[in-house]
Scaffold this active site. Structure first.
Site, PDB file in Angstrom:
ATOM      1  N   ASP A  21       0.841  -1.330  -0.146  1.00 43.74           N
ATOM      2  CA  ASP A  21       0.102  -0.311   0.211  1.00 43.74           C
ATOM      3  C   ASP A  21       0.802   1.246   0.150  1.00 43.74           C
ATOM      4  OD1 ASP A  21      -2.172   1.924   0.647  1.00 43.74           O
ATOM      5  OD2 ASP A  21      -1.987   1.537   2.736  1.00 43.74           O
ATOM      6  N   ASN A  23      -0.154   4.511  -0.215  1.00 43.16           N
ATOM      7  CA  ASN A  23      -0.532   5.291   0.560  1.00 43.16           C
ATOM      8  C   ASN A  23      -1.663   5.853   1.514  1.00 43.16           C
ATOM      9  OD1 ASN A  23      -2.945   4.439  -0.183  1.00 43.16           O
ATOM     10  ND2 ASN A  23      -3.801   5.866  -1.934  1.00 43.16           N
ATOM     11  N   ASP A  25      -3.627   3.900   2.267  1.00 36.28           N
ATOM     12  CA  ASP A  25      -5.817   3.639   3.135  1.00 36.28           C
ATOM     13  C   ASP A  25      -5.913   2.518   3.016  1.00 36.28           C
ATOM     14  OD1 ASP A  25      -5.034   2.023   0.532  1.00 36.28           O
ATOM     15  OD2 ASP A  25      -6.478   3.619  -0.427  1.00 36.28           O
ATOM     16  N   ASP A  29      -2.065  -1.210  -4.116  1.00 30.87           N
ATOM     17  CA  ASP A  29      -2.041  -0.731  -4.788  1.00 30.87           C
ATOM     18  C   ASP A  29      -1.119  -0.408  -5.723  1.00 30.87           C
ATOM     19  OD1 ASP A  29      -0.111   1.516  -3.851  1.00 30.87           O
ATOM     20  OD2 ASP A  29      -1.842   2.060  -2.560  1.00 30.87           O
ATOM     21  N   ASP A 199      -9.458 -16.900 -16.028  1.00 33.05           N
ATOM     22  CA  ASP A 199      -9.914 -17.287 -15.237  1.00 33.05           C
ATOM     23  C   ASP A 199     -11.039 -18.229 -15.703  1.00 33.05           C
ATOM     24  OD1 ASP A 199     -10.531 -16.643 -12.039  1.00 33.05           O
ATOM     25  OD2 ASP A 199     -12.561 -15.902 -13.193  1.00 33.05           O
ATOM     26  N   GLU A 241      -6.961 -21.199 -16.347  1.00 37.68           N
ATOM     27  CA  GLU A 241      -7.201 -21.486 -15.336  1.00 37.68           C
ATOM     28  C   GLU A 241      -8.331 -22.732 -15.354  1.00 37.68           C
ATOM     29  OE1 GLU A 241      -8.976 -21.128 -10.086  1.00 37.68           O
ATOM     30  OE2 GLU A 241      -9.560 -19.904 -12.385  1.00 37.68           O
ATOM     31  N   HIS A 315      -3.593 -17.196  -5.215  1.00 39.68           N
ATOM     32  CA  HIS A 315      -4.994 -16.430  -4.549  1.00 39.68           C
ATOM     33  C   HIS A 315      -5.689 -17.445  -3.689  1.00 39.68           C
ATOM     34  CE1 HIS A 315      -6.040 -16.738  -7.669  1.00 39.68           C
ATOM     35  NE2 HIS A 315      -7.543 -15.405  -7.421  1.00 39.68           N
ATOM     36  N   ASP A 316      -6.090 -18.754  -4.906  1.00 38.84           N
ATOM     37  CA  ASP A 316      -7.171 -19.247  -3.846  1.00 38.84           C
ATOM     38  C   ASP A 316      -7.047 -20.353  -3.176  1.00 38.84           C
ATOM     39  OD1 ASP A 316      -8.840 -17.052  -5.517  1.00 38.84           O
ATOM     40  OD2 ASP A 316      -8.864 -19.375  -7.489  1.00 38.84           O
TER      41      ASP A 316
HETATM   42  O1  TEU Z   1     -11.732 -19.148  -9.396  1.00 38.29           O
HETATM   43  C1  TEU Z   1     -12.072 -20.673  -9.894  1.00 38.29           C
HETATM   44  C2  TEU Z   1     -12.908 -20.906  -8.406  1.00 38.29           C
HETATM   45  O2  TEU Z   1     -13.057 -22.584  -9.335  1.00 38.29           O
HETATM   46  C3  TEU Z   1     -12.454 -21.063  -7.495  1.00 38.29           C
HETATM   47  O3  TEU Z   1     -13.487 -20.502  -6.542  1.00 38.29           O
HETATM   48  C4  TEU Z   1     -12.726 -22.317  -6.688  1.00 38.29           C
HETATM   49  O4  TEU Z   1     -13.492 -23.054  -6.780  1.00 38.29           O
HETATM   50  C5  TEU Z   1     -12.238 -21.490  -5.185  1.00 38.29           C
HETATM   51  O5  TEU Z   1     -11.658 -20.425  -5.032  1.00 38.29           O
HETATM   52  C6  TEU Z   1     -11.137 -22.893  -4.900  1.00 38.29           C
HETATM   53  O6  TEU Z   1     -10.348 -22.820  -3.423  1.00 38.29           O
HETATM   54  C7  TEU Z   1     -11.413 -18.454 -10.154  1.00 38.29           C
HETATM   55  C8  TEU Z   1     -10.100 -17.387  -9.033  1.00 38.29           C
HETATM   56  O7  TEU Z   1      -9.053 -17.563  -9.031  1.00 38.29           O
HETATM   57  C9  TEU Z   1     -11.213 -16.779  -7.775  1.00 38.29           C
HETATM   58  O8  TEU Z   1     -10.400 -16.135  -7.108  1.00 38.29           O
HETATM   59  C10 TEU Z   1     -12.877 -16.520  -8.757  1.00 38.29           C
HETATM   60  O9  TEU Z   1     -13.329 -16.339  -6.606  1.00 38.29           O
HETATM   61  C11 TEU Z   1     -13.186 -17.541  -9.263  1.00 38.29           C
HETATM   62  O10 TEU Z   1     -12.369 -17.846 -10.173  1.00 38.29           O
HETATM   63  C12 TEU Z   1     -14.542 -16.239  -9.657  1.00 38.29           C
HETATM   64  O11 TEU Z   1     -13.885 -16.011 -10.326  1.00 38.29           O
HETATM   65 CA    CA Z   2      -3.223   1.671  -1.697  1.00 38.37          CA
END
Ligand code: TEU
Ligand code: CA
Length: 543
Positions: A21, A23, A25, A29, A199, A241, A315-316
Site C-alpha cells: 500500500d 498511500n 488507505d 495498489d 480465469d 485456469e 490466491h485461492d
Molecule cells: O477461481 C475459480 C474457482 O473455481 C474457485 O472459486 C475455486 O473453486 C476456489 O477458489 C477454490 O478455493 C477463480 C479465481 O481464481 C477466484 O479467485 C475467483 O473467485 C473465481 O475464479 C471467480 O472469478
Molecule cells: Ca493504497
C-alpha cells in the site's frame, strides 16, 4: 518442439490488494507494486501475473469486473498502470493481465442493460431463464454456496451465476459477447502486456440447460477463435485456469501448433488432502502416493507435447508450508524442500507472493476477521445446517482463501510494513519473524533458496527441457525423480516427512556428481546409500 520464451520463464503472482500500500488507505495498489519491482528483480523472476486490477465493486476482490479497460480506483489510474508496464519493462519483467471473462460484475454496464427488459439488446449477453414450477430453472449450484440461479423481480426471470450473485455469467454462445472480449484483449495487448491468465476458462462453453458446466462442446472452438482474433501471432504467454482438465485435454489447450494457449493450470495435485468427492472443506490427510501419481502422470503425459505450469500456491490456495510442510518443527527445511521439489520439475514455475519468504496460513478467531466471500457464504450455510463454529473454523484454517490473502510481510514494523494505515485484512501475527527484511538479511533464508532455484533453472537447461522420470514410485516418504537431457542428468531426492529414511539410487554410477542445492549444509554425495534427514531435499547434477 520449438523453444518458447515462456518455457524458461519464472512467473510471480501478485494479489495487488495485499502486496504493498503506497498511500496509507490500507489497500495495496499499483504504486506499491512499482516500489517493489527491484525486490522482484532481485528474486530473479521474468513475469508478473497481476490478479485483476480492473474497475470492480470488489464483491470477489476484483474477480467481478465492471469495466475491463479501466483501473480500480483503490489501485490507481491508467497512468499508474502504464507506469507499471514501463517500469517493469525496464527491468525485463513482463506483465500478465488476469482476464475474468466467464462472468462480469452485476455492475458492469452490459448487465445493467441486460437486466432492464427481455428485449434489451444486451439481454443475451447473459444467461436468463424462466422459472420452473415457480422455482429455479434447475439444480445447478454456485461455487460460492447456494443455487447458481438468482431471481430478478423486474423481468420475472433467473440469471445464471456460477460464483457470487454479483458475478453473472456471460453468454459465450452470443458472438457479440465473444467480440467484446476480443476487443478488451486487444486493448491490453496494444498497451504492451506479456499475456493473459484466463480465469475459469474451462467454463465458457457451458450449456446450463444440459447441466454442462465445464468442457462444453464449443470450448475449444471459442479458444481457437479468440486466439485468431487476439494474441495468435503475438508471442504472448497465455495460461487458462482449468480445474477439470485431463492431460489429454491439456495437450489440446497447450497444443504446440499455437492454436490455443501456452499452458493451463490444472489442480489435481491440490485435491489430495480432502475427502474425495466432498469438496475442499472436508479435510483429510494428504494422500502422498496419490500426489506422486498425479505429478508423475502430468509430467509424463505432457513431456513431449503440451506444457505444464508448476505451482503450489495462488490466491485461492492455502500456504504450502502449512499445507504439505511442517510449519512448527521443520519450518525452514520443509519450506525449502517443497520449493526444490517443485522447481526441479518440467514446466513453468509460478511463485505466489509471500511464498518466497515462507509465509504461512493464518488463524483468526472470529469470522468477522475474514473477508473472502467463499469463506463467508460457506460459514453461513454451515451454521444454518447445524455445524459448530469450531468445526467450520478448522476447515477455514486449513483451506480458506484468506490464508493466501493476508498482507505481504515486508518488515517487523506495525502491519509488517504493508501499510501506514489500517490493512483491509489483518496481517498474520507472525510478521515479526517472517518478513522480507529478515529473509534478505539471512543468506540461509527461504528467499535465497528460491533465488538460487531460479538461477539453477537458468543455468541447467536439463531442468527446463529435460525428460522426466519418477524414481521410488511406491515409497511412502520419498519423492524422487530424474531429469535427463543429452549427457546431463539432474536428480532430485526429497524426504517428504520427518522420519529419517534411506534412499539408494537405482543407477548409482562413477560419473561425477555435485549438489546444486540442498536444504541441509552437509548433504551426502553417496547416492548408493543416502540417509535423508527430516524434510531433506537435494538436487544433484550428474555428468
Ligand atoms: O477461481 C475459480 C474457482 O473455481 C474457485 O472459486 C475455486 O473453486 C476456489 O477458489 C477454490 O478455493 C477463480 C479465481 O481464481 C477466484 O479467485 C475467483 O473467485 C473465481 O475464479 C471467480 O472469478
Ligand atoms: Ca493504497
Amino acid at each position: 518442439m520449438e523453444k518458447k520464451w515462456w518455457q524458461s520463464s519464472i512467473v510471480y503472482q501478485i494479489y495487488p490488494r495485499s502486496f504493498m500500500d503506497s498511500n496509507g488507505d490500507g489497500i495495496g495498489d499499483l504504486q506499491g507494486i512499482i516500489s517493489k519491482l527491484d525486490y522482484l528483480k532481485e528474486l530473479g523472476i521474468d513475469v508478473i501475473w497481476l490478479s485483476p486490477v480492473f474497475k470492480s465493486p470488489n464483491d470477489d476482490n476484483g474477480y467481478d469486473i465492471s469495466d475491463y479497460t479501466d483501473i480500480m480506483d483503490e489501485f490507481g489510474t491508467m497512468k499508474d498502470m502504464e507506469e507499471l508496464l514501463s517500469e517493469s519493462g525496464k527491468r525485463g519483467i513482463k506483465i500478465l493481465m488476469d482476464l475474468v471473462a466467464n462472468h462480469t460484475s452485476d455492475e458492469h454496464p452490459w448487465f445493467i442493460e441486460s437486466r432492464k427488459s427481455k428485449d434489451n439488446p444486451y439481454r443475451d449477453y447473459y444467461i436468463w431463464r424462466d422459472p420452473v414450477d415457480d422455482s429455479v430453472p434447475n439444480d445447478l449450484g454456485s461455487n460460492f454456496s447456494g443455487s447458481a440461479w438468482e431471481y430478478d423481480e423486474l423481468t420475472g426471470q433467473y440469471y445464471l451465476h456460477f460464483f457470487s450473485k454479483k458475478q453473472p455469467d456471460l453468454n459465450w454462445e452470443n458472438e457479440k459477447v465473444r467480440k467484446e472480449i476480443w476487443d478488451v484483449m486487444n486493448f491490453w495487448i496494444d498497451k504492451g502486456i506479456g499475456g493473459f491468465r484466463m480465469d475459469v476458462l474451462e467454463m465458457i462453453g457451458k450449456i446450463p440447460d444440459e447441466m454442462i458446466t465445464v468442457n462444453g462442446p464449443k470450448l475449444h472452438d471459442y479458444i481457437r477463435e479468440m486466439n485468431r482474433h487476439t494474441f495468435g501471432n503475438k508471442d504472448l504467454l497465455t495460461v487458462g485456469e482449468c480445474w477439470s482438465a485431463t492431460p489429454e485435454i491439456a495437450r489440446q489447450y497447450s497444443n504446440p501448433d499455437g492454436s490455443e494457449l501456452s499452458m493451463i493450470f490444472q489442480f489435481e495435485h491440490c485435491l489430495l488432502d480432502e475427502v474425495p468427492g466432498k469438496g475442499k472443506w472436508e479435510l483429510a490427510p494428504l494422500d502422498f502416493i496419490g500426489l506422486k501419481k498425479v505429478m508423475n502422470k502430468w509430467q509424463t503425459e505432457l513431456m513431449n507435447e503440451g506444457w505444464n505450469s508448476l505451482f503450489w500456491c495462488n490466491h485461492d490456495m492455502p500456504r504450502i508450508i502449512s499445507r504439505f510442510g511442517n510449519e512448527k518443527e521443520y519450518y525452514m527445511e520443509s519450506g525449502k524442500m517443497l520449493a526444490t521439489l517443485l522447481h526441479g520439475l518440467k514446466g513453468t514455475p509460478y511463485i505466489y507472493q509471500g511464498e518466497e519468504i515462507g509465509m504461512t496460513n493464518v488463524k483468526f478467531e472470529s469470522i468477522e476477521d475474514y473477508n473472502d466471500i467463499e469463506i463467508r457464504n460457506m460459514y453461513n450455510e454451515r451454521i444454518a445446517n447445524g455445524y459448530s463454529h469450531e468445526e467450520i473454523m478448522e476447515s477455514i484454517y486449513a483451506k480458506g482463501r484468506d490464508n493466501a490473502r493476508t498482507p505481504m510481510q515486508w518488515d517487523d514494523s506495525e502491519n509488517g510494513g504493508f501499510t501506514a494505515g489500517r490493512p483491509w485484512l489483518k496481517i498474520n501475527p507472525n510478521y515479526k519473524r517472517i518478513n522480507v527484511v529478515n529473509n534478505l538479511a539471512d543468506s540461509n533464508s527461504i528467499f535465497y533458496h528460491y533465488k538460487k532455484l531460479i538461477e539453477i533453472r537458468r543455468e541447467y537447461t536439463a531442468i527446463v527441457y529435460g525428460d522426466f522420470k519418477m524414481i521410488y514410485e511406491e515409497d511412502d516418504n520419498i519423492f524422487a525423480y530424474e531429469r535427463n537431457l543429452n549427457e546431463e542428468k539432474i536428480i532430485v531426492v526429497c524426504n517428504f516427512y520427518e522420519k529419517d529414511v534411506i534412499f539408494k539410487y537405482p543407477g548409482a554410477s562413477d560419473k561425477s556428481l555435485n549438489i546444486l542445492i540442498s536444504n541441509y549444509k552437509d548433504s551426502s554425495l553417496d547416492l548408493s546409500n543416502l540417509t535423508l534427514r527430516p524434510y531433506e531435499g537435494i538436487m544433484y547434477r550428474m555428468v
